[in-house]
Each structure stands twice: as structure tokens, then as C-alpha cells.
Scaffold this active site. Structure first.
Site, PDB file in Angstrom:
ATOM      1  N   HIS A  94       0.845  -1.200   0.000  1.00 39.34           N
ATOM      2  CA  HIS A  94       0.000   0.000   0.000  1.00 39.34           C
ATOM      3  C   HIS A  94       0.876   1.245   0.000  1.00 39.34           C
ATOM      4  O   HIS A  94       0.674   2.161   0.817  1.00 39.34           O
ATOM      5  CB  HIS A  94      -0.949  -0.012   1.204  1.00 39.34           C
ATOM      6  CG  HIS A  94      -2.195  -0.821   0.969  1.00 39.34           C
ATOM      7  ND1 HIS A  94      -2.203  -2.185   0.980  1.00 39.34           N
ATOM      8  CD2 HIS A  94      -3.464  -0.448   0.675  1.00 39.34           C
ATOM      9  CE1 HIS A  94      -3.424  -2.620   0.715  1.00 39.34           C
ATOM     10  NE2 HIS A  94      -4.214  -1.584   0.519  1.00 39.34           N
ATOM     11  N   HIS A 121      -6.514   2.949  -4.332  1.00 41.72           N
ATOM     12  CA  HIS A 121      -5.587   2.070  -3.620  1.00 41.72           C
ATOM     13  C   HIS A 121      -4.454   2.857  -2.956  1.00 41.72           C
ATOM     14  O   HIS A 121      -3.722   3.569  -3.626  1.00 41.72           O
ATOM     15  CB  HIS A 121      -5.002   1.042  -4.590  1.00 41.72           C
ATOM     16  CG  HIS A 121      -4.095   0.071  -3.912  1.00 41.72           C
ATOM     17  ND1 HIS A 121      -4.560  -0.990  -3.180  1.00 41.72           N
ATOM     18  CD2 HIS A 121      -2.751   0.027  -3.825  1.00 41.72           C
ATOM     19  CE1 HIS A 121      -3.538  -1.649  -2.681  1.00 41.72           C
ATOM     20  NE2 HIS A 121      -2.429  -1.060  -3.055  1.00 41.72           N
ATOM     21  N   HIS A 127     -10.637  -5.986   0.292  1.00 42.84           N
ATOM     22  CA  HIS A 127      -9.681  -5.998  -0.835  1.00 42.84           C
ATOM     23  C   HIS A 127     -10.469  -6.198  -2.125  1.00 42.84           C
ATOM     24  O   HIS A 127     -11.098  -7.245  -2.319  1.00 42.84           O
ATOM     25  CB  HIS A 127      -8.682  -7.141  -0.576  1.00 42.84           C
ATOM     26  CG  HIS A 127      -7.712  -7.434  -1.655  1.00 42.84           C
ATOM     27  ND1 HIS A 127      -6.717  -6.554  -2.016  1.00 42.84           N
ATOM     28  CD2 HIS A 127      -7.544  -8.540  -2.437  1.00 42.84           C
ATOM     29  CE1 HIS A 127      -5.980  -7.120  -2.980  1.00 42.84           C
ATOM     30  NE2 HIS A 127      -6.475  -8.311  -3.253  1.00 42.84           N
TER      31      HIS A 127
HETATM   32 ZN   LIG Z   1      -6.186  -1.599   0.147  1.00 41.93          ZN
END
Ligand SMILES: [Zn+2]
Length: 257
Positions: free
Chosen positions: A35, A176, A119
Site C-alpha cells: 500500500h 488504492h 480488498h
Molecule cells: Zn487496500
């Protein structure tokens, strides 16, 4: 023992007693995935687990241990599999793990199950896992389990997104490691966020198709697909408040709580 909200902190008789009262069980499904340089690999575990826990507190539920591995990261939504630390399972593996966990919960009497996805790429393998479990349970004569399967990020007011993105929401896939996830991490685990490391090589510009093999130049080197600048705990709380309130509302409606 103190009666915890967490399944893994209950003894089996305590668990049995709660299940006999038909309390809803919450199961988060996450991923271990990059991330960006400013966030940990566990974002997709921490966020759905945190939200599931808050909803469980609202409705008197139990939180089962989160599944920490997810379906493969895709370049256009998670940066792809090339980033060190992104550790994924095949789609059918995830489906079967979920199937087995659901089946075991149901065998022991769980009748109300809320599965919270953390997710993006997990969506359809999770749906498959639920379907396989329901099919097996039906064949075993168990037809009283109701499963709600959801993506927590869908539970947000338009007005909140307008406040967060005055220039327009870039879309969930591009988010994201960006503003939404970073802001919520600043609420749940600020100790794991380093705002000094927020990169500025995005936002990603993707074609409207996948390419195999993946073109590594397609993904920003940092792994952040949109922008994380401007993330704050205050914004994180706007989101979390929406997610918790709207998921709680759905759970109460479906389970008449
Ligand atoms: Zn994520």
C-alpha cells in the site's frame, strides 16, 4: 474470562452460548498487499477488521478471525503482484478457504453471518466461496444460514464523497493506498502511517484493458494509484462513521435486530 467481542478470545462454552442467542458473526476477508511506502502491508486486513468490529459492537455481534490473504493484486486496482510483500492466493484457494470457514461456522449453529471484504480483488472469489458453502450446507440439510457479503467502501453517503473530493471522486479502484485508505488508517493505526513518505508519482493513468504479461511501467513506482496527500484522521472518521452507520443499518434490517 471476560466476554470478548472477538471469537478468538472466547472459550468454546462462551462461544456456544453466544451462538445459541443467534448473535451475528462478522468475518473480514483481507489481503497482504503493498500500500505504498507510507502504509503497512496489512491495510486491507486492518480496515475491514476495524469496521466489522465497530458494527459488531453496535449490534452485539462476534468478530471471527480475519482471513489475511486475498486474491491476487491486479495492476489497475492494487498495483499488481510484483511489489515485494504482496502475498496472495489463487482465486479458487480463497473461495475454498471461505467455503470451509462458513461451513464450520454453520455446523456449530451460526445463522447470521456478515462477511466484510477489505480488498477489491476478493469480490468474486468470495462470492464463489459463499455460493459453494450454501450449496454444501443445503445438501447437508442446513438451510437456516443467512450470509450478507459486502464491500465496506460501498457504504458511504454521496455527500461525504463530495466533501472528500471536491474535484470529483476518482473511483474505488484507483483509491488504492490513496486518500480514503490512508485517512482511515490514521484513525485505526496512526502508528503505522508515515505521512512524510507519501509519494507524488501518481495518479496512475491506466488503459481500459489488462495486459499479460504486465507492463511494469504501467503502475506508479510507489504503488500508490491516486493521491494520498491531504489524508487526515478527521476525513478517516467521516468515512468510518458512514461505513459503520450504513452497514449497521443493513445488518439490522436483514436480521431484524
Ligand atoms: Zn487496500
Amino acid at each position: 474470562m471476560t466476554a470478548s467481542i472477538r471469537m478468538d478470545e472466547l472459550s468454546w462454552p462462551e462461544y456456544q452460548q453466544k451462538i445459541a442467542q443467534n448473535v451475528p458473526v462478522f468475518l473480514a476477508v483481507g489481503a497482504t498487499e503493498q500500500h505504498g511506502p507510507h502504509l503497512p502491508l496489512g491495510v486491507d486486513v486492518i480496515l475491514p477488521t476495524g469496521i466489522a468490529t465497530r458494527v459488531a459492537q453496535e449490534v452485539g455481534g462476534i468478530v471471527a478471525p480475519t482471513i489475511p490473504y486475498g486474491y491476487k493484486s491486479q495492476p489497475r486496482s492494487g498495483g499488481g503482484q510484483a511489489f515485494p510483500g504482496t502475498t496472495s492466493v489463487d482465486a479458487h484457494t480463497l473461495s475454498l478457504v471461505l467455503r470451509d470457514v462458513i461451513r464450520n461456522l454453520a455446523y456449530h449453529g451460526v445463522k447470521r453471518l456478515v462477511i466484510v471484504n477489505g480488498h477489491f480483488e476478493n469480490t468474486w472469489p468470495m462470492t464463489e466461496g459463499v455460493d459453494l458453502a450454501m450449496r454444501e450446507l443445503h445438501r447437508d440439510g442446513i438451510d437456516d444460514l443467512v450470509v450478507l457479503r459486502l464491500e465496506y467502501w460501498d457504504f458511504v453517503e454521496t455527500a461525504t464523497l463530495d466533501r472528500l473530493f471536491p474535484e470529483g471522486f476518482p473511483g474505488t479502484a484507483l483509491e488504492h493506498a490513496s486518500l480514503l485508505e490512508t485517512s482511515m488508517m490514521l484513525v485505526f493505526r496512526p502508528d503505522l502511517v508515515d505521512m512524510d513518505l507519501v509519494p507524488s508519482d501518481g495518479p496512475a493513468v491506466f488503459p481500459t484493458y489488462d495486459r499479460h504479461p504486465v507492463d511494469p511501467d504501467m503502475v506508479p513506482k510507489s504503488g500508490v494509484l491516486a493521491r494520498a496527500q491531504g489524508s487526515t484522521a478527521e476525513k478517516g472518521n467521516w468515512l468510518i462513521d458512514d461505513h459503520v452507520a450504513l452497514i449497521t443499518k443493513a445488518v439490522r434490517k436483514e436480521f431484524s435486530l
